[in-house]
Design a protein around this motif. Structure first.
Motif, mmCIF file in Angstrom:
data_model
loop_
_atom_site.group_PDB
_atom_site.id
_atom_site.type_symbol
_atom_site.label_atom_id
_atom_site.label_comp_id
_atom_site.label_asym_id
_atom_site.label_seq_id
_atom_site.Cartn_x
_atom_site.Cartn_y
_atom_site.Cartn_z
ATOM 1 N N VAL A 151 0.998 -1.286 0.115
ATOM 2 C CA VAL A 151 -0.126 -0.037 0.014
ATOM 3 C C VAL A 151 0.718 1.295 0.065
ATOM 4 N N VAL A 152 0.587 2.282 -1.083
ATOM 5 C CA VAL A 152 1.290 3.516 -0.850
ATOM 6 C C VAL A 152 0.734 4.388 0.184
ATOM 7 N N CYS A 153 1.548 5.055 1.124
ATOM 8 C CA CYS A 153 1.166 5.651 2.103
ATOM 9 C C CYS A 153 1.277 7.325 1.937
ATOM 10 N N THR A 154 0.381 8.109 2.107
ATOM 11 C CA THR A 154 0.602 9.721 1.651
ATOM 12 C C THR A 154 0.356 10.662 2.720
ATOM 13 N N VAL A 155 0.582 11.679 2.763
ATOM 14 C CA VAL A 155 -0.084 12.835 3.466
ATOM 15 C C VAL A 155 -0.754 13.774 2.747
ATOM 16 N N ARG A 156 -1.775 14.105 3.633
ATOM 17 C CA ARG A 156 -2.963 15.133 2.863
ATOM 18 C C ARG A 156 -3.452 16.170 4.164
ATOM 19 N N ARG A 157 -4.040 17.139 3.649
ATOM 20 C CA ARG A 157 -4.674 18.027 4.685
ATOM 21 C C ARG A 157 -6.086 17.476 5.091
ATOM 22 N N GLN A 158 -6.201 17.495 6.437
ATOM 23 C CA GLN A 158 -7.716 17.118 6.897
ATOM 24 C C GLN A 158 -8.728 17.704 6.108
ATOM 25 N N ASN A 159 -8.617 18.996 6.073
ATOM 26 C CA ASN A 159 -9.710 19.614 5.551
ATOM 27 C C ASN A 159 -10.057 19.663 3.761
ATOM 28 N N GLY A 160 -8.865 18.836 3.485
ATOM 29 C CA GLY A 160 -9.097 18.444 1.872
ATOM 30 C C GLY A 160 -8.635 19.407 1.101
ATOM 31 N N GLY A 161 -7.892 20.580 1.727
ATOM 32 C CA GLY A 161 -7.207 21.565 0.995
ATOM 33 C C GLY A 161 -5.985 21.110 0.254
ATOM 34 N N THR A 162 -5.251 21.900 -0.579
ATOM 35 C CA THR A 162 -4.135 21.686 -1.398
ATOM 36 C C THR A 162 -3.032 21.845 -0.705
ATOM 37 N N MET A 163 -1.913 21.453 -0.806
ATOM 38 C CA MET A 163 -0.670 21.499 -0.249
ATOM 39 C C MET A 163 0.308 22.204 -0.963
ATOM 40 N N GLU A 164 1.343 22.902 -0.634
ATOM 41 C CA GLU A 164 2.072 23.880 -1.191
ATOM 42 C C GLU A 164 3.448 23.215 -1.178
ATOM 43 N N GLY A 165 4.400 23.870 -2.122
ATOM 44 C CA GLY A 165 5.723 23.413 -2.278
ATOM 45 C C GLY A 165 6.646 23.593 -0.611
ATOM 46 N N ASP A 166 6.143 24.321 -0.110
ATOM 47 C CA ASP A 166 7.122 24.628 1.091
ATOM 48 C C ASP A 166 6.621 23.749 2.308
ATOM 49 N N GLU A 167 5.692 22.834 1.975
ATOM 50 C CA GLU A 167 5.134 22.196 3.155
ATOM 51 C C GLU A 167 5.876 20.870 3.592
ATOM 52 N N SER A 168 6.659 20.446 2.720
ATOM 53 C CA SER A 168 7.217 19.132 2.763
ATOM 54 C C SER A 168 8.748 19.338 2.977
#
Length: 631
Positions: free
Chosen positions: A614-631
């Motif tokens: 299984v591929v495991c990812t991270v996402r925002r709880q509110n379903g919003g987009t993530m930006e380049g500086d968040e990782s």
């Protein structure tokens, strides 16, 4: 849960701490598992005791448990040795002991390495032999005899410099013993302990375990490494034991300067066998033969042939104060007849009888007469790494030989379909065909090339260098392995004077381009092509696209986990988020748990091949987009 099946325990938690991920191998005492240590967030290897039936469990439980504890104790006594797999702990779970060991990532045992790459060069065998000898000697000083030295118990793994097989480790002290320590013996006197074909003659006839017996087994192991077959390999275990006791080893044809050392280690009489110090001197000479005769001692600036333990540093080399190694100058590059092994006294050992001499001479003559053509062709094909070549014209049309079958040289990014000669992947040489569109479930892709000055150099260094060149991409994908495609001698120029480095699915296809060959915006056909730190544009719950992490994106891949074998794909699609939150928590990667949550992706591929990745990812709880500086 009853033991006995190497797949029965995936997903089980041992002692409330160790999550079993997948089986690494099986032996006489049980299974070895890759496990995740939840407390320290690292991977370890766990050895499980196996009882194959209730009757055995009733009669053998006490002996097997005691043997496991003895194995842990003997290996732990060598803790910190550079050539012994480290034992961290022994614990009880459901009334049975489990041994917690160092997990050696990207390791391959010597048996499998020879099976996949072919026989090793004499100098490489000498390097391995020195490392194993160092481990054995450290054990012998403590009174511990290994008793099961064989290719399957020697691991080769990447070292700190990145050399893929630079680290050599002796493992499996499951039948080791301290005969002088008053230790209880947990094997029956009527049972041969060890592996047929690698037992010393005195052990096969009931003699006590000694350092000399371990050195005989080391000789058999190095013979297998350089020749590709054991010196006493026969059609049955009984025939192998008989050959060990009654017959001379088959003549070596590839060993070169290593040949006299092997014959001295394989002497029937343990009193005529090389000692540890003599073996070290002889193997060192094969590894790095000097241009001039040996000096009395090595200078401080001379590189050690292998890492030494602290106790070695204060002592002189075994050949200090002499002008030549203990049994003369043979290892200085002279290729002596395999039929004339040296003895500990420095003179050629006499044949036991004229009759045996005649038999060996006839056998050798038969080998030379009937096998000369085979040897020449085997040597030429091994240089090409492809198992074939034919005439010059055929090889030019097939740069990698008949076994691989390609009519043209591989190019960067070529997708391939691999057909293996047997039922097991990565056993032997795969026959390759191109997938021009990279869309019909390819097995893998060409990811790099390694140039060479000659076909012999390509054969000798290509596989190891390919492992180095593809390590980064392999570490980013869930379930892949490397494979070198080495040109034949005749096809070397046509192949562009280089080895092609493939990355192939370890258990099935990769279903499309991988690594840098994926185009931004392309849809993933299967999770097999998703890699760590990929950023995803999620269109629907079945449509994810690869996008740059510099802009906005919906999810980012953190890693992988696997579900139990009995979990179906529909069940996985409801359970995988929870599994990823538990095994690959975003908080461990610096993501605020109050803002981010775990996500996951599943596909049919891992369920078809049985890996259940299984591929495991991270996402925002509110379903919003993530930006380049968040990782």
């Amino acid at each position: 849960m009853p033991s006995g099946s190497p797949t029965s325990g995936v997903g089980r938690v041992i002692a409330g701490r160790y999550l079993l991920l997948n089986p690494l191998g099986s032996g006489g005492m049980g299974h070895v598992w890759l496990a995740h240590d939840r407390r320290l967030a690292c991977e370890v290897a766990l050895k499980e005791i196996v009882f194959r039936d209730p009757v055995e469990a009733g009669h053998e439980r006490e002996a097997r448990v005691a043997r496991a504890r003895a194995e842990a104790r003997h290996a732990a006594g060598l803790r910190g040795h550079p050539h012994v797999v480290t034992v961290h702990d022994v614990l009880e779970h459901d009334g049975l002991p489990w041994i917690v060991m160092e997990y050696v990532a990207d390791a391959v045992d010597l048996r499998d390495l020879v099976a996949s790459r072919g026989p090793l060069a004499p100098a490489e065998c000498a390097r391995v032999g020195l490392a194993v000898l160092d481990a054995l000697t450290a054990g012998h000083r403590r009174g511990v005899m290994h008793r099961d030295v064989k290719p399957a118990n020697i691991l080769l793994a990447p070292d700190r410099s990145g050399s893929p097989h630079g680290r050599v480790l002796l493992t499996d002290y499951g039948i080791s013993v301290q005969p002088d320590a008053g230790e209880t013996r947990y094997t029956l006197a009527s049972v041969l302990v060890g592996t047929a074909g690698y037992l010393a003659p005195e052990r096969a006839t009931g003699g006590a375990p000694t350092p000399a017996a371990d050195l005989f087994s080391l000789g058999c192991t190095l013979y297998h490494a350089v020749e590709g077959v054991g010196p006493f390999e026969r059609g049955s275990h009984l025939a192998e034991v008989t050959a060990v006791v009654m017959e001379e080893p088959r003549p070596a044809v590839r060993a070169g300067a290593l040949g006299p050392v092997l014959h001295a280690l394989l002497a029937k009489d343990p009193g005529q066998r090389l000692s540890s110090a003599e073996a070290e001197a002889a193997l060192s000479a094969v590894l790095a033969p000097p241009a001039e005769p040996y000096a009395r001692t090595r200078t401080q600036t001379q590189a050690e042939p292998y890492p030494r333990t602290q106790t070695d540093l204060g002592s002189q080399p075994p050949w200090a104060g002499v002008q030549e190694p203990p049994f003369g100058p043979v290892p200085h590059g002279h290729r002596s007849s395999p039929g004339a092994p040296p003895s500990r006294g420095g003179r050629w050992r006499r044949e036991r009888s004229h009759a045996l001499r005649a038999v060996l001479a006839c056998g050798l003559g038969l080998v030379l007469a009937l096998g000369g053509v085979w040897y020449a062709m085997a040597d030429r094909s091994s240089q090409g790494g492809s198992g074939g070549g034919g005439g010059g014209g055929a090889s030019a049309r097939q740069p990698y030989g008949e076994a691989v079958g390609l009519a043209k040289p591989l190019r960067d990014g070529d997708c391939v379909i691999a057909d293996w000669p047997g039922s097991e992947r990565f056993r032997g040489t795969p026959r390759l065909r191109l997938d021009p569109t990279c869309a019909t479930a390819p097995d893998g892709q060409v990811m790099a090339f390694v140039p060479a000055g000659s076909a012999e150099e390509a054969r000798r260094t290509g596989p190891a260098k390919c492992e180095e060149r593809t390590r980064e991409i392999r570490d980013r994908l869930a379930d892949v392995r490397g494979q070198a495609v080495v040109p034949t001698e005749e096809g070397f120029a046509a192949a562009g004077r280089r080895t092609a480095c493939l990355v192939l699915g370890a258990n099935g296809p990769v279903y499309g381009p991988i690594g840098s060959h994926r185009a931004p915006g392309s849809a993933f056909a299967d999770t097999a092509t998703m890699q760590r730190r990929d950023c995803l544009d999620v269109r629907t719950n079945r449509d994810a696209r690869l996008v740059s992490c510099a802009g906005s994106y919906d999810e980012q891949v953190l890693g992988f986990t696997r579900l139990a074998p009995d979990v179906t794909l529909p069940e996985a699609r409801t359970e995988s988020d929870t599994a990823c939150a538990r095994e690959v928590p975003p908080g461990d990667y610096g993501f605020d748990p109050s803002v981010y949550t775990a996500g996951s992706w599943t596909s049919e591929g891992p369920w078809k091949n049985g890996t259940h990745f299984v591929v495991c990812t991270v996402r925002r709880q509110n379903g919003g987009t993530m930006e380049g500086d968040e990782s």
